[in-house]
Structures are given as C-alpha cells and as structure tokens.
Design an enzyme around this catalytic site. Structure first.
Site, PDB file in Angstrom:
ATOM      1  N   GLU A  80      32.086  70.225  33.858  1.00 40.11           N
ATOM      2  CA  GLU A  80      31.282  71.497  34.132  1.00 40.11           C
ATOM      3  C   GLU A  80      29.744  71.537  33.823  1.00 40.11           C
ATOM      4  O   GLU A  80      28.863  71.888  34.417  1.00 40.11           O
ATOM      5  CB  GLU A  80      31.896  72.700  33.593  1.00 40.11           C
ATOM      6  CG  GLU A  80      31.433  73.948  33.690  1.00 40.11           C
ATOM      7  CD  GLU A  80      31.480  74.679  34.979  1.00 40.11           C
ATOM      8  OE1 GLU A  80      31.935  73.998  35.528  1.00 40.11           O
ATOM      9  OE2 GLU A  80      30.673  75.717  35.302  1.00 40.11           O
ATOM     10  N   ASP A  81      29.588  70.963  32.468  1.00 34.12           N
ATOM     11  CA  ASP A  81      28.207  71.128  31.814  1.00 34.12           C
ATOM     12  C   ASP A  81      27.274  69.720  31.889  1.00 34.12           C
ATOM     13  O   ASP A  81      26.303  69.723  31.309  1.00 34.12           O
ATOM     14  CB  ASP A  81      28.392  71.463  30.430  1.00 34.12           C
ATOM     15  CG  ASP A  81      28.794  72.951  30.656  1.00 34.12           C
ATOM     16  OD1 ASP A  81      28.627  73.743  31.492  1.00 34.12           O
ATOM     17  OD2 ASP A  81      29.313  73.518  29.337  1.00 34.12           O
TER      18      ASP A  81
END
Ligand code: MN
Length: 730
Positions: A80-81
């Site tokens: 996700e990051d």
C-alpha cells in the site's frame, strides 16, 4: 518518541514466548525488508514508520497466530505505502505471505468510513468472503488496534472518523470473532474520542473509587478461593471492573448515573473441566445470595461467537451485587482471543484451515448475536457461495451473483452507468467487460457520453437478472428501429427453419388473425419485441404455426382455381403518367413498388384499392376482392390506401380467363378464332381435358381495360359448349 530498538525487542520477546520455534532469521529478514521500504516514512508522532508494523506483528503473535501471519503483519503496509509489489514479496517470502499482505491491502483500500448503515450487512459478508484466509482479517484488526493505541497523534477530525469506523466495523467484527479483549479495547478507545465527557466522568469515578473497589474485589475473591480450595477444586479466580464502554452503555440504556449502576464488578473463576464449572456454580450460590433471573448457561448453549461460560449474579456481604463467570481454560482462551485462539488449537493438527473457515463463516453469518437458538439455526444455513463481493473505487461494497462480470457490476451501480459503459478496470487494470469478478476486486467502469449503449451480446454474458432486465429495457426503449430489424431477422430465419413462408404475414386475410394470436397490433411491434428480447422468435412462430398451416391449405385450394397474372414487362416502358407505376397511381405516395394481387388480378377499369405491404410496396386488389373486405376495420385502415388507374389507354394489361367447357373437337379452334377477330394479343392458350367429359381452356391475353375484357368474355361465352368463365379469382 518511540524507538525501533524498543519495539523490536518487545516484539521479539512476545514471538519467542508465543512460538518458541519461530524462525527468527526469517522474522528479521521481514523486519529489515519493511524497515528499508518504509525508511523515508514517519509516524504522526515523528517515530520511524517501522514501529507500526513491529507493533502489529507483536499483537498478531500475541493473538496466537503463526509465523506467516507475523510476517504478513510486518509487511502489511508495504504494498500500500511503498514501491514493493506482490511479486517482490512472493519472491522473498513466498506465496502465502504475499497473499496475506495483498488481502490486508485490499481491506485497507476499502473505505469503510463512508459505509452507511444499510451497507453493514454487505460489509460483514464482504469480510467473510475475503476471509478466504481469516488471518487477513486478524492482521487488519491488529493494525487497527495499534492505530487506536496511537490515536492521540491524529488530528481531531481523523480521530472522530477513525473511531466511528472502529465502532461501526472493527469492534463488532472483533465481537463476532469472539475476541473479547480486543473488542473492549477498541470500544473504550473509541469512546474516549467520540464521547470524551462521559468517558472522563466514568474514568474519574473509577479512579476515585479505586481503593474501595479493590478492597471489595479482594474480599470476594478470597471468599471464593477459600471455599474452592477447601473442596479441592483447582481454580484461578479474580475480580475486575467491567470495561468503560459497557458501563457507558448501561448508563445510557438504564438512564442511570454510575453510582446507581449495580453490576460493574465481574469475577472470573477459571477451572480445569466442565463438571468443575457446575460444581463451582453450586458453591457460589451457597456462599452468596442469588439475584433471580440472572443465571445463564452459555456452556450448554454457547453464544454465536462460540463464547462459553456460566454467568450468575449474586449479592455479596456488603449488599453489592456482582457477576461471576465460570469457565474452563479452553473457554477462557476462546473468550479472550476468539477465532485466533481456535485457530491456535487447530494449528497443531496441521490441516485445520478449511474447517476453521467454516467456523468463521458460521460465526460471521449470525448477526443476531445474543440468542443461542439463532446460533443453532445458523449451523444449517448454507453460505454465500452464490455471491461475490466487489468494491467500487470509492470502497462501496457491491454484492453480485457468483460469476458476475463488469457488466453486472455496472448495472448494479446504475443503469445509466451500464448503458454508457465502454470498458472496465479491475484492480486498476483494464479488463474485458466479460471477465469473471472475484471477491474483493475493485471494479471501475469506464463510461463515455458517446457510448452507443449495451450490445446484444451482453445479454448472454451477464449473470444477474438485474443487468439483463435493464439491458432489455434499454433495447426496448432506445433502439426500436434496430429491434425491428433484428427481431424481423430472427423471426424470418425461424419461419424458414419451420418451413413457413414469410409472405403469409403480408396476407391481409391471414395477418390480422395471426397478430391476434400473438397479442400484437402490428408486425413491427412484434419484431421490436423479439428484437429487445421480450419474446423469442421460436415462441412467436410456435404460437402461430397451426394457423399458418391451416391458412396455407386454404390458399392452396384457392390457387388451384385462380389464374396467375403477370405484369407485362413492356408495359412499364410506356407509362405516360410519371407517377404511375404499372399503370396505377397510389394517392399520397409518389412512387412506390406496385404489384397486382394474385387473388383478384385487377385490370384497368376495375375499382381498385391498395394495401401497403411490409417491404413489397403496394399490393393492388379489386374492391370486390374478399381479401379487401376488411379494409375498413380500424386495425387495418392505416394499411389500405386509395389507388386509381392511370390514364393510359394504350397500355395493355395481361389477364387470364378460364373457360368451363363440354369437351368437343374444334372447340379450341373456335376460341382461338374469337380471340383473333377481337384483335387481342394472346400470350398463351391451353386446353385440358377434365373427368366427366369436361375440359378447361385457359387463355392468357392482353386487354386495355375491363370493358374490353368483358366484351371478349361475352363473345367466348357465346361459343357452343362453353358453359362458364372465370377470371383470376375464386
Ligand atoms: Mn497499518
């Protein structure tokens, strides 16, 4: 500010405690991987980001999950990051870990804060559908738990949003998963931010009464343990204050202040066996006064979330009521850690995961989570194998029939979306609109104002009735012309297949009857219906087959007697009236195809009327033709037009006469002589002997008009042994 070293050490201790055989080298590999990937990121309090995955991994280990789950927790924000991909993680840590991270990422992307109450049901199912691996949900809960613990660093807006989401989603989920401890912490932390005034009031009261409470609990605890030791029941007994949120709820529902509440104390007696539980119950009731109606046996009938214990409320020596919960150690583990505890037990047996999944599904499925009977019911209900749950890009959950495609999805959003769809993205990649959607897919529909609307093929691709109905509606409304063409084509080919002539539908005599049978006012409407799918061609033909065959039989008989009329090709060239076609003028229509009805072979001078056929121009009948008899019926009037003969003296018309004769030699010669002396051009003359001494003479010839025809006919009838005549009609 928290440091990496502190958190790493703490996590390491917990892992070694919970899984002594854990491969710490592998854990360290994941720690380092995540640390490098997150190296440029900070938590809101300024700490290095890696602290968060470390803490989540520790919670996951505490829950009793396995090493894959711990690795998944360490890497849970990488996709996700950071720039890490599923493939990267799979290459280093294997497929299982990569799938766990992927699953958590999907849940992270889903924006649950926008979920309305009406969506809760879908949300719950969604989690279930995603719990292909329950560890994903558990990592996500651990993630949220740590975020709640560090909520003070968030902005007030974010605090409210996250805490509401936690109350709406995560706490109920933890509850359904039987994770009481996690649930309580999530609820208490949320309350702290959502209702700080009430939270602080309760906390203030509890702190102020702390010594008093502890003294009370100590007294009761001693009393219980003394008795149980005396009778030889091994036990662990302790008292506690119920959690803040449950006190808050009691105050709200009972409309009381905290000092008016009576059961804020709860005692636990944990023993080795179920018989011990019931023995303890007897001793408790012997030691204290029972509050009637408060005894509950969740051992014989567990709560839907698998919670088991005996509950009773009694009154202590100081007149203060308190609850006692009696359970075995196994029940205790299940009560504290829920599914995770269960999962831990199964772990040793190796292949338990499929069965666990069943357990979770049953557990999640039961929404009314208070009644044990419901739980028993829930065991019988089949799961949602026939449904698939996908996300909109904004995180709304859409439930569709299993096997659904982006087409179904588009129409589930809105028919406008479906009708203007030009493509689809699944998980941010361009995908075919016919791909089968999987649980958790994020589906985006690409639309265009220039879209031409759904394609007919979509009806075969989509799985949901909703989509099918909406597509049909669109075709019905938007594409009438196209429907007529398509419908007619299917109808024609079906007629062909059934061996029926399409021309029958143009027959003014048969047509109304067929339409009536089909319940349509006209053929175009019926073609349109077939075109948009409201009726199948097979059904339509099936409905009229018998009538057509009957009509064909009648017509075949008629034809035996009717003479054909052919248009003289030369005659077209000599038309004087520029609007006339074949010597006929159709009023209000400048130039159209004209043909002469075979049933009555009109010639100039005959009163005539025109019938507008579908696709074959105007068919001209004599006014006295039986097939024109219905022309004034409302249903038919629009199809009949006024026609008249063009002023064309010179243009010959071909007609046919059939003579009934008594057979004799020389008769044909007599007929030929009359024709010659009348100066008409004979195209064909046939004589045929019939049974019973009769013969039929057929003459095809050209006349200018009906007057000439009638004069010739009169002469022919004067011939001896000619007893009758017939024009091309019955
Ligand atoms: Mn996270």
């Amino acid at each position: 500010m928290e440091t990496f070293e502190e958190h790493y050490a703490s996590m390491r201790d917990t892992i070694l405690k919970c899984m002594p055989n854990a491969d710490m080298a592998l854990i360290d590999k994941a720690v380092n991987y995540a640390r490098v990937k997150h190296r440029d990121q900070l938590r809101k309090d300024g700490s290095p980001y890696i602290i968060h995955p470390l803490a989540v991994a520790e919670i996951v280990a505490e829950m009793g999950l396995d090493i894959d789950a711990v690795l998944g927790a360490l890497l849970h924000d990488c996709i996700e990051d950071t720039d890490a991909s599923h493939a990267d993680i799979e290459k280093i840590f294997g497929q299982t870990v990569a799938e766990l991270v992927e699953g958590v990422t999907k849940l992270t992307k889903a924006n649950f804060s926008t979920t309305e109450q009406a969506q809760m049901e879908n949300l719950r199912k969604m989690f279930m559908a995603m719990s292909k691996d329950i560890r994903v949900v558990l990592i996500k809960i651990a993630d949220r738990l740590h975020n709640m613990r560090t909520m003070q660093y968030q902005t007030p807006e974010k605090q409210l949003k996250k805490c509401q989401e936690t109350m709406d989603i995560y706490a109920p989920l933890a509850h359904r998963l039987g994770m009481q401890k996690v649930k309580w912490e999530l609820e208490d932390t949320s309350l702290r931010y959502l209702n700080p005034k009430e939270y602080n009031e309760i906390m203030g009261y509890l702190n102020a009464h702390k010594e008093q409470d502890e003294a009370f609990m100590h007294t009761i605890q001693s009393k219980i343990t003394e008795r149980l030791s005396a009778v030889g029941i091994r036990n662990t007994t302790y008292g506690r204050i119920k959690h803040v949120y449950s006190i808050y709820r009691k105050m709200q529902t009972q409309g009381k202040t905290i000092d008016e509440l009576y059961d804020i104390y709860a005692f636990r007696v944990i023993v080795d066996s179920i018989p011990d539980c019931y023995n303890v119950l007897g001793h408790i009731h012997d030691l204290f006064n029972l509050v009637p109606g408060r005894f509950k046996d969740y051992i014989s009938t567990p709560k839907p979330n698998m919670y088991q214990s005996l509950h009773t409320t009694v009154i202590g020596s100081q007149g203060i009521p308190f609850e006692v919960q009696i359970r075995t150690w196994e029940m205790h583990e299940t009560a504290e850690y829920g599914i995770a505890a269960h999962w831990k037990y199964k772990q040793g047996t190796g292949s338990g995961s499929e069965k666990d999944f069943e357990w979770v599904r049953r557990l999640l499925e039961n929404q009314q989570d208070t009644d044990a009977e419901d739980y028993v019911q829930s065991l019988k209900i089949d799961m949602f194998d026939d449904e698939v749950f996908v996300f909109t890009p904004k995180g709304r959950i859409v439930s569709l029939p299993a096997g659904s495609t982006p087409i179904d999805f588009a129409y589930a959003i809105h028919s406008g979306v479906g009708n203007s769809m030009v493509g689809a993205k699944v998980n941010n990649r361009i995908a075919g609109i016919d791909v089968t959607l999987k649980n958790g897919d994020i589906v985006e529909i690409l639309t265009s104002k220039a879209a031409k609307g759904p394609s007919r093929d979509w009806l075969n691709i989509c799985k949901s009735n909703q989509a099918r109905t909406k597509i049909k509606q669109w075709f019905k409304k938007e594409r009438r012309d196209e429907n007529v063409v398509h419908g007619r084509a299917s109808f024609e080919s079906e007629m062909k297949r059934a061996g029926l002539p399409l021309s029958i539908t143009l027959d003014p005599e048969v047509s109304p009857q067929l339409l009536k049978k089909l319940s349509f006012d006209n053929w175009e409407d019926m073609y349109a219906a077939i075109g948009y799918g409201g009726l199948t061609a097979v059904k339509a033909v099936g409905r009229i087959r018998d009538d057509i065959n009957k009509a064909l039989k009648v017509q075949a008989n008629e034809k035996m007697q009717a003479a054909p009329l052919r248009i003289n090709p030369d005659s077209e060239a000599v038309r004087s009236n520029r609007h006339a076609v074949n010597g006929v003028i159709v009023e209000d229509i400048d130039s159209c195809m004209i043909k002469f009805a075979k049933c009555c072979t009109p010639v100039p001078g005959d009163p005539i009327v025109g019938f507008i056929t579908k696709g074959f121009g105007v068919s001209v009948h004599r006014c006295d033709c039986p097939n024109a008899a219905n022309r004034n019926l409302p249903i038919q009037t629009s199809r009949w037009v006024r026609v008249r003969w063009a002023n064309q003296e010179e243009q010959p018309f071909e007609t046919t006469l059939e003579l009934d004769c008594i057979t004799r030699d020389g008769l044909v010669l007599d007929v030929a002589t009359i024709m010659t002396t009348s100066r008409v051009r004979v195209k064909e003359l046939n004589a045929k002997d019939l049974p019973g001494g009769r013969s039929a003479i057929t003459i095809r010839f050209e006349v200018k008009n009906v007057a000439e025809l009638e004069s010739i006919r009169a002469k022919l009838l004067n011939i001896r042994d000619v007893i009758g005549s017939r024009r091309g009609q019955n």
